[in-house]
Design a protein around this motif. Sequence first.
Motif, PDB file in Angstrom:
ATOM      1  N   PRO A 464       0.968  -1.159   0.125  1.00 22.41           N
ATOM      2  CA  PRO A 464       0.132   0.161  -0.004  1.00 22.41           C
ATOM      3  C   PRO A 464       0.895   1.103  -0.155  1.00 22.41           C
ATOM      4  O   PRO A 464       1.927   1.173   0.540  1.00 22.41           O
ATOM      5  N   ALA A 465       0.216   2.279  -0.461  1.00 20.63           N
ATOM      6  CA  ALA A 465       1.059   3.636  -0.407  1.00 20.63           C
ATOM      7  C   ALA A 465       1.063   4.191   1.028  1.00 20.63           C
ATOM      8  O   ALA A 465       0.038   3.803   1.590  1.00 20.63           O
ATOM      9  N   LEU A 466       1.948   4.876   1.529  1.00 20.79           N
ATOM     10  CA  LEU A 466       1.993   5.408   2.787  1.00 20.79           C
ATOM     11  C   LEU A 466       1.832   6.949   2.706  1.00 20.79           C
ATOM     12  O   LEU A 466       2.709   7.608   2.231  1.00 20.79           O
ATOM     13  N   VAL A 467       1.119   7.621   3.452  1.00 26.14           N
ATOM     14  CA  VAL A 467       0.909   8.943   3.668  1.00 26.14           C
ATOM     15  C   VAL A 467       1.331   9.200   5.379  1.00 26.14           C
ATOM     16  O   VAL A 467       0.526   9.024   5.823  1.00 26.14           O
ATOM     17  N   ILE A 468       2.504   9.777   5.666  1.00 31.37           N
ATOM     18  CA  ILE A 468       2.789  10.063   6.918  1.00 31.37           C
ATOM     19  C   ILE A 468       2.878  11.395   7.258  1.00 31.37           C
ATOM     20  O   ILE A 468       3.603  12.109   6.631  1.00 31.37           O
ATOM     21  N   GLU A 469       2.136  11.656   8.387  1.00 28.15           N
ATOM     22  CA  GLU A 469       2.012  13.089   8.822  1.00 28.15           C
ATOM     23  C   GLU A 469       2.692  13.095  10.140  1.00 28.15           C
ATOM     24  O   GLU A 469       2.245  12.457  10.964  1.00 28.15           O
ATOM     25  N   LEU A 470       3.513  13.989  10.372  1.00 24.86           N
ATOM     26  CA  LEU A 470       4.283  14.361  11.600  1.00 24.86           C
ATOM     27  C   LEU A 470       3.955  15.442  12.399  1.00 24.86           C
ATOM     28  O   LEU A 470       3.604  16.457  12.104  1.00 24.86           O
ATOM     29  N   LYS A 471       3.732  15.025  13.932  1.00 21.58           N
ATOM     30  CA  LYS A 471       3.337  16.160  14.708  1.00 21.58           C
ATOM     31  C   LYS A 471       4.365  16.357  15.968  1.00 21.58           C
ATOM     32  O   LYS A 471       4.798  15.307  16.577  1.00 21.58           O
ATOM     33  N   TRP A 472       4.603  17.326  16.382  1.00 24.25           N
ATOM     34  CA  TRP A 472       5.533  17.681  17.509  1.00 24.25           C
ATOM     35  C   TRP A 472       4.683  18.213  18.593  1.00 24.25           C
ATOM     36  O   TRP A 472       4.350  19.253  18.709  1.00 24.25           O
ATOM     37  N   ASP A 473       4.464  17.318  19.686  1.00 25.14           N
ATOM     38  CA  ASP A 473       3.691  17.715  20.815  1.00 25.14           C
ATOM     39  C   ASP A 473       2.438  18.280  20.715  1.00 25.14           C
ATOM     40  O   ASP A 473       1.841  19.187  21.172  1.00 25.14           O
ATOM     41  N   LYS A 474       1.782  17.534  19.772  1.00 24.89           N
ATOM     42  CA  LYS A 474       0.131  17.604  19.424  1.00 24.89           C
ATOM     43  C   LYS A 474      -0.496  16.319  19.692  1.00 24.89           C
ATOM     44  O   LYS A 474      -0.345  15.867  20.573  1.00 24.89           O
ATOM     45  N   THR A 475      -1.289  15.994  18.367  1.00 24.89           N
ATOM     46  CA  THR A 475      -2.057  14.704  18.696  1.00 24.89           C
ATOM     47  C   THR A 475      -2.015  14.077  17.197  1.00 24.89           C
ATOM     48  O   THR A 475      -1.865  14.664  16.280  1.00 24.89           O
ATOM     49  N   VAL A 476      -2.062  12.729  17.446  1.00 21.50           N
ATOM     50  CA  VAL A 476      -2.231  11.807  16.126  1.00 21.50           C
ATOM     51  C   VAL A 476      -3.644  12.013  15.557  1.00 21.50           C
ATOM     52  O   VAL A 476      -3.535  11.969  14.125  1.00 21.50           O
ATOM     53  N   GLU A 477      -4.396  12.331  16.354  1.00 23.19           N
ATOM     54  CA  GLU A 477      -5.830  12.598  15.727  1.00 23.19           C
ATOM     55  C   GLU A 477      -5.577  13.874  14.586  1.00 23.19           C
ATOM     56  O   GLU A 477      -6.209  13.963  13.573  1.00 23.19           O
ATOM     57  N   LYS A 509       5.884  16.051  26.869  1.00 21.54           N
ATOM     58  CA  LYS A 509       5.681  15.621  28.294  1.00 21.54           C
ATOM     59  C   LYS A 509       6.324  14.362  28.625  1.00 21.54           C
ATOM     60  O   LYS A 509       6.878  13.833  29.612  1.00 21.54           O
ATOM     61  N   THR A 510       5.595  13.148  28.000  1.00 18.26           N
ATOM     62  CA  THR A 510       5.947  11.671  28.356  1.00 18.26           C
ATOM     63  C   THR A 510       6.954  11.373  27.615  1.00 18.26           C
ATOM     64  O   THR A 510       7.434  10.175  28.028  1.00 18.26           O
ATOM     65  N   LYS A 511       7.737  11.950  26.635  1.00 21.76           N
ATOM     66  CA  LYS A 511       8.784  11.657  25.725  1.00 21.76           C
ATOM     67  C   LYS A 511       8.352  10.275  25.155  1.00 21.76           C
ATOM     68  O   LYS A 511       9.407   9.493  24.812  1.00 21.76           O
TER      69      LYS A 511
END
Length: 544
Positions: A464-477, A509-511
């Motif tokens: 499958p193709a993968l589209v990865i979005e990264l967040k820094w100290d936010k949420t996966v949602e 916060k949780t690292k």
Amino acid sequence: MGIYLNPGNRSFQMSLNSKIYVDKSNLIAYTNSVINTEQRFVCVSRPRRFGKSVTAAMLSAYYGQSADSALFEHLAVATNDSYKEHLNQYNVIFLNIQQFLSRTHDITAMQSLISDYLIRELTHTYTDINFFNDSDLTGCLLDIFAETNIPFVFIIDEWDCIFREYKNDTHSQRLYLDFIRNLLKDQPYVALAYMTGILPIKKYGTHSALNMFDEFSMTNPGPLASFVGFTDQEVKKLCNDHQMDYEEMRRMYDGYCFEGTTHVYSPRSVVSAILTHSYDNFWNKTETFAALRDYIILNFKGLRDIVTELLAGARKKINTTTFTNDMTTFSSADDVLTLLIHLGYLGYDFKTKEVFIPNSEIFSEFCNAVESAGWDNITDAVKKSEALLAATVNGDSATVAAGLEAAHMETSILAYNDENALSCTIALAYYSAREYYSSFRELPTGKGFADIVYIPRKTHPDKPALVIELKWDKTVEGAIRQIKDKCYVESLKDYHGSLLLVGVNYDLKTKKHQCMIESLQYPAATASPVTTDKRSDREKIKGK
């Protein structure tokens, strides 16, 4: 016809006789434009395997009086206006410095051997000239030119082998530079001097004996860019002619780029792939990874971090101007990286001043070098990447989060303080994806940039193709929502197949890393996607 004076066209004829020959004869149009001008001194530096010797043999066959003019009638240069004007009109002196050095192992003895051979051929050819001093090479050349008015074209292959094999012998290096300078600089008998090597010649300490040369190197080949390696158009034709997969060829051997020439391939590797009908690592057939390892382990601040980021697919801006063009004098990590550009281990974008690992063949060399260097943390991350990719494809977000956590710890030398560092960790953690996917970082989508996108190669349609979005100290949602809201998937309109949306967040916060994976059934570009969240309810609540 002699060994070194007007050696004929046998060497170039063998290139033409070969099963694979790519016509680079239009280079002659450039050398014709500078012959008998102030710009007649040309030095072209390229890595091994990039066709330097073939080009030198071509120029010798074209300019030399004893060569067969019919050799070029069906080549591209034959249509150039200057073609007939210079064809076989000069005395050519062809020197492969490596051959002389291998026979003598001493600079003074090597220079004497070169002089003795040339004087012997010159005096035996021009028997009617009364030489003032037949033991003085420069004097003999002056006497011949004064009598015949036919200038010389000097072709010097492997000119820099002294600086590669006698790295610390500055005395011998200076003697050699003086020898070349006295032979060529300000001499009226020089119509053209064309030198090839791996290293540029601009700066060896404060000695500027060869400052009359114009340089065309891997950092800036200028108008000679299309002659450095095989171009994209040339490789497409070769693949078509020999029933080879162009996309696989590009993945393995493309990646060098110059201004005006976006794709340049390693010629030796492309030819070897076609002849063997396999996409192997041919780089290590001519040089071991130990050469690369010895440079990347040098203790310069930031060098290890940069190499790690390059392995993760990043591009890094460097300053190439401080490099002194030898193999021992380094003052910074940038100097080491600049040498690796000239050796062919890194690509360089002249416009952005960035370095990068050009292709899969060189990636494997870096992996071997890193493992040999004892960088166990990086090696472990690479080895675990196959399992991480499998967990992603299976929608196992908890395992993916744990795998990213481990990759972060293993690559903790990176300054882990922003989204870019997170991106490097992710890219390195998914190292094995290079085998199955074409990867894109910061892919333009029309409404922003998708952080990381993996599109399966046609050889792996089951992926499958993968589209990865990264967040820094936010949420996966929030990461998944951004993929949808900004229509990142629409940038893949030419792709038909299954898709996975992967949201990754690093909690300060949780690292800890968190992951969320959704699959899309996307049977057509115009279809409305139906999403399926593969996480368990507990994972949804925890946002992992």
